[in-house]
Design a protein around this motif. Structure first.
Motif, PDB file in Angstrom:
ATOM      1  N   GLY A 100       0.840  -1.186   0.000  1.00 25.35           N
ATOM      2  CA  GLY A 100       0.000   0.000   0.000  1.00 25.35           C
ATOM      3  C   GLY A 100       0.874   1.234   0.000  1.00 25.35           C
ATOM      4  O   GLY A 100       1.958   1.252   0.592  1.00 25.35           O
ATOM      5  N   ALA A 101       0.435   2.274  -0.719  1.00 21.55           N
ATOM      6  CA  ALA A 101       1.209   3.510  -0.783  1.00 21.55           C
ATOM      7  C   ALA A 101       0.259   4.687  -0.880  1.00 21.55           C
ATOM      8  O   ALA A 101      -0.869   4.567  -1.374  1.00 21.55           O
ATOM      9  N   ILE A 102       0.731   5.840  -0.415  1.00 19.57           N
ATOM     10  CA  ILE A 102      -0.041   7.069  -0.521  1.00 19.57           C
ATOM     11  C   ILE A 102       0.929   8.238  -0.608  1.00 19.57           C
ATOM     12  O   ILE A 102       1.999   8.231   0.006  1.00 19.57           O
ATOM     13  N   ARG A 103       0.562   9.215  -1.430  1.00 19.83           N
ATOM     14  CA  ARG A 103       1.384  10.404  -1.603  1.00 19.83           C
ATOM     15  C   ARG A 103       0.482  11.629  -1.635  1.00 19.83           C
ATOM     16  O   ARG A 103      -0.580  11.605  -2.265  1.00 19.83           O
ATOM     17  N   SER A 104       0.916  12.680  -0.968  1.00 17.81           N
ATOM     18  CA  SER A 104       0.184  13.944  -0.979  1.00 17.81           C
ATOM     19  C   SER A 104       1.114  15.037  -1.482  1.00 17.81           C
ATOM     20  O   SER A 104       2.250  15.155  -1.007  1.00 17.81           O
ATOM     21  N   GLU A 105       0.640  15.789  -2.458  1.00 14.14           N
ATOM     22  CA  GLU A 105       1.410  16.910  -3.002  1.00 14.14           C
ATOM     23  C   GLU A 105       0.611  18.197  -2.837  1.00 14.14           C
ATOM     24  O   GLU A 105      -0.599  18.229  -3.068  1.00 14.14           O
ATOM     25  N   ASP A 106       1.310  19.246  -2.437  1.00 10.32           N
ATOM     26  CA  ASP A 106       0.702  20.566  -2.324  1.00 10.32           C
ATOM     27  C   ASP A 106       1.510  21.492  -3.218  1.00 10.32           C
ATOM     28  O   ASP A 106       2.628  21.889  -2.870  1.00 10.32           O
ATOM     29  N   GLY A 107       0.953  21.815  -4.403  1.00  5.52           N
ATOM     30  CA  GLY A 107       1.706  22.572  -5.374  1.00  5.52           C
ATOM     31  C   GLY A 107       0.914  23.693  -5.996  1.00  5.52           C
ATOM     32  O   GLY A 107      -0.191  24.043  -5.537  1.00  5.52           O
ATOM     33  N   ASP A 108       1.466  24.261  -7.077  1.00  3.72           N
ATOM     34  CA  ASP A 108       0.795  25.347  -7.778  1.00  3.72           C
ATOM     35  C   ASP A 108      -0.548  24.904  -8.353  1.00  3.72           C
ATOM     36  O   ASP A 108      -1.410  25.734  -8.630  1.00  3.72           O
ATOM     37  N   TYR A 109      -0.725  23.613  -8.556  1.00 10.23           N
ATOM     38  CA  TYR A 109      -1.959  23.073  -9.114  1.00 10.23           C
ATOM     39  C   TYR A 109      -2.943  22.657  -8.030  1.00 10.23           C
ATOM     40  O   TYR A 109      -3.973  22.048  -8.310  1.00 10.23           O
ATOM     41  N   GLY A 110      -2.644  22.963  -6.762  1.00  7.94           N
ATOM     42  CA  GLY A 110      -3.524  22.592  -5.664  1.00  7.94           C
ATOM     43  C   GLY A 110      -2.967  21.413  -4.890  1.00  7.94           C
ATOM     44  O   GLY A 110      -1.819  21.015  -5.054  1.00  7.94           O
ATOM     45  N   ARG A 111      -3.793  20.869  -4.035  1.00  4.62           N
ATOM     46  CA  ARG A 111      -3.390  19.715  -3.231  1.00  4.62           C
ATOM     47  C   ARG A 111      -4.003  18.452  -3.814  1.00  4.62           C
ATOM     48  O   ARG A 111      -5.207  18.382  -4.066  1.00  4.62           O
ATOM     49  N   VAL A 112      -3.171  17.442  -4.013  1.00  2.16           N
ATOM     50  CA  VAL A 112      -3.598  16.183  -4.622  1.00  2.16           C
ATOM     51  C   VAL A 112      -3.079  15.034  -3.769  1.00  2.16           C
ATOM     52  O   VAL A 112      -1.916  15.023  -3.370  1.00  2.16           O
ATOM     53  N   THR A 113      -3.957  14.065  -3.496  1.00  2.00           N
ATOM     54  CA  THR A 113      -3.558  12.859  -2.766  1.00  2.00           C
ATOM     55  C   THR A 113      -3.839  11.646  -3.641  1.00  2.00           C
ATOM     56  O   THR A 113      -4.942  11.501  -4.177  1.00  2.00           O
ATOM     57  N   THR A 114      -2.824  10.784  -3.810  1.00  2.00           N
ATOM     58  CA  THR A 114      -2.958   9.619  -4.676  1.00  2.00           C
ATOM     59  C   THR A 114      -2.642   8.349  -3.888  1.00  2.00           C
ATOM     60  O   THR A 114      -1.541   8.202  -3.350  1.00  2.00           O
TER      61      THR A 114
END
Length: 348
Positions: A309-323
């Motif tokens: 299982g894996a999860i990644r959260s990015e907070d960038g110029d395109y908003g916040r995305v969790t995959t």
């Protein structure tokens, strides 16, 4: 450009106006192997890993010198290919170094060199001409019993030529591409078989495109066509990996990390700037591996069962995305493996 290409785990700068990189600029004699993640890996690596990951692993220890040459051509003309390469390395008690260089070139194939394209206006190319010069350095050095320093560097210069002809004019395209990468990292071995890694990577790629318009009758240039593309990338990451506890099938292991990365892009046309912008993001990720059953347990119908299982959260110029991503490997016997995964990806 949906596949992420890494060099010893480091991101390289994008090429031209896409998210692809020139993997052939890496001197092949310095490569140990290539590790492949064949499905979407945004839950671990981010938006540029929608189609998977290819990680080019360099040789760690190499002693001696290897030189090579290759020459070839096409039987009907064109595509005369020349290649020269040299790899040198040495090791010592606490480290090692490998240096590799490569120089290749190939002539274009013109349409009048093939019977089936004689009717095309000349000069038109069927296959591009190319010249490449690249150099690579990879160093590792222990700093005591628990710390090791790594440094990877790549520099390449490629020229590509193509031509497209019409009744009155033809367009010769000359593209020069310069690529650099500098990637230092530090590995720290912690108690309990855990490893802490601090890494950074700085890359740059620049394309200069000359596409003049040439009069076919007298060879005069009627107009200049100049364009350029430049990419810069930076990434910094702190990660840790190690065992959590023991399951019947082996050790449950966890990998976690946080970091920052940015990509800057510029394109120009003549003396005008088309785009001068970039994007950046902060990210955090975690990946868990759970080996539930292994073959020596002797369970009927289950030779191996493993969950990830894996999860990644990015907070960038395109908003916040969790995959997220979930995976399973099931082997009813030593000869058959069934693998399945589910996950989400995004394209920035």
């Amino acid at each position: 450009d949906a596949t992420l290409t890494l060099l010893n785990g480091h991101r390289m700068s994008y090429g031209g106006f896409s998210q692809a990189v020139d993997i052939s600029a890496i001197p092949i004699e310095a490569v140990q192997r290539i590790e492949i993640v064949p499905d979407g890996a945004s839950a671990i690596y981010g938006s540029d890993a929608v189609g998977g990951v290819a990680n080019v692993i360099l040789k760690r220890d190499f002693n001696g010198v290897t030189v090579g040459a290759r020459y070839g051509g096409a039987t009907e003309g064109g595509l005369v290919t020349r290649e020269y390469n040299a790899t040198a390395g040495t090791t010592w008690a606490t480290g090692g170094l490998i240096v590799a260089g490569e120089k290749t070139s190939n002539d274009p194939i013109y349409s009048d060199q093939r019977d089936y394209t004689q009717s095309r206006y000349q000069p038109s190319t069927l296959w591009q001409g190319s010249k490449l010069r690249s150099g690579l350095l990879s160093l590792h050095q222990s700093l005591g019993d628990a710390v090791e320093l790594h440094l990877d560097a790549l520099d390449s210069n490629r020229n590509i030529y193509t031509a497209l002809a019409y009744p009155a004019v033809y367009y010769p395209y000359n593209v020069e591409t310069k690529t650099t990468l500098l990637a230092p990292s530090l590995e720290i071995w912690l108690p309990g078989d855990w490893t802490l890694t601090l890494s950074g990577a700085m890359g740059k790629e620049k394309n200069s495109v000359a596409q003049p318009t040439v009069n076919r009758a007298n060879g005069t240039i009627t107009s200049e066509g100049l364009a350029g593309y430049r990419n810069k990338s930076q990434s910094y990451e702190i990660g840790a990996e190690g065992p959590l506890f023991t399951l019947p099938g082996g050790e449950a292991r966890l990998a976690v990390g946080v970091g920052y990365r940015s990509n800057d892009y510029l394109d120009t046309y003549g003396n005008s700037i088309g785009t001068d912008d970039g994007e950046s993001s902060r990210f955090a990720y975690a990946e868990l591996n759970l080996p539930l059953v292994e073959s020596k347990q002797g369970i009927g119908g289950i030779d191996r069962l493993e969950l990830t299982g894996a999860i990644r959260s990015e907070d960038g110029d395109y908003g916040r995305v969790t995959t997220p991503k979930l995976g399973v490997i099931y082997s009813p016997s030593a000869d058959v493996s069934l693998k399945a995964s589910w996950g989400k990806s995004f394209k920035a």
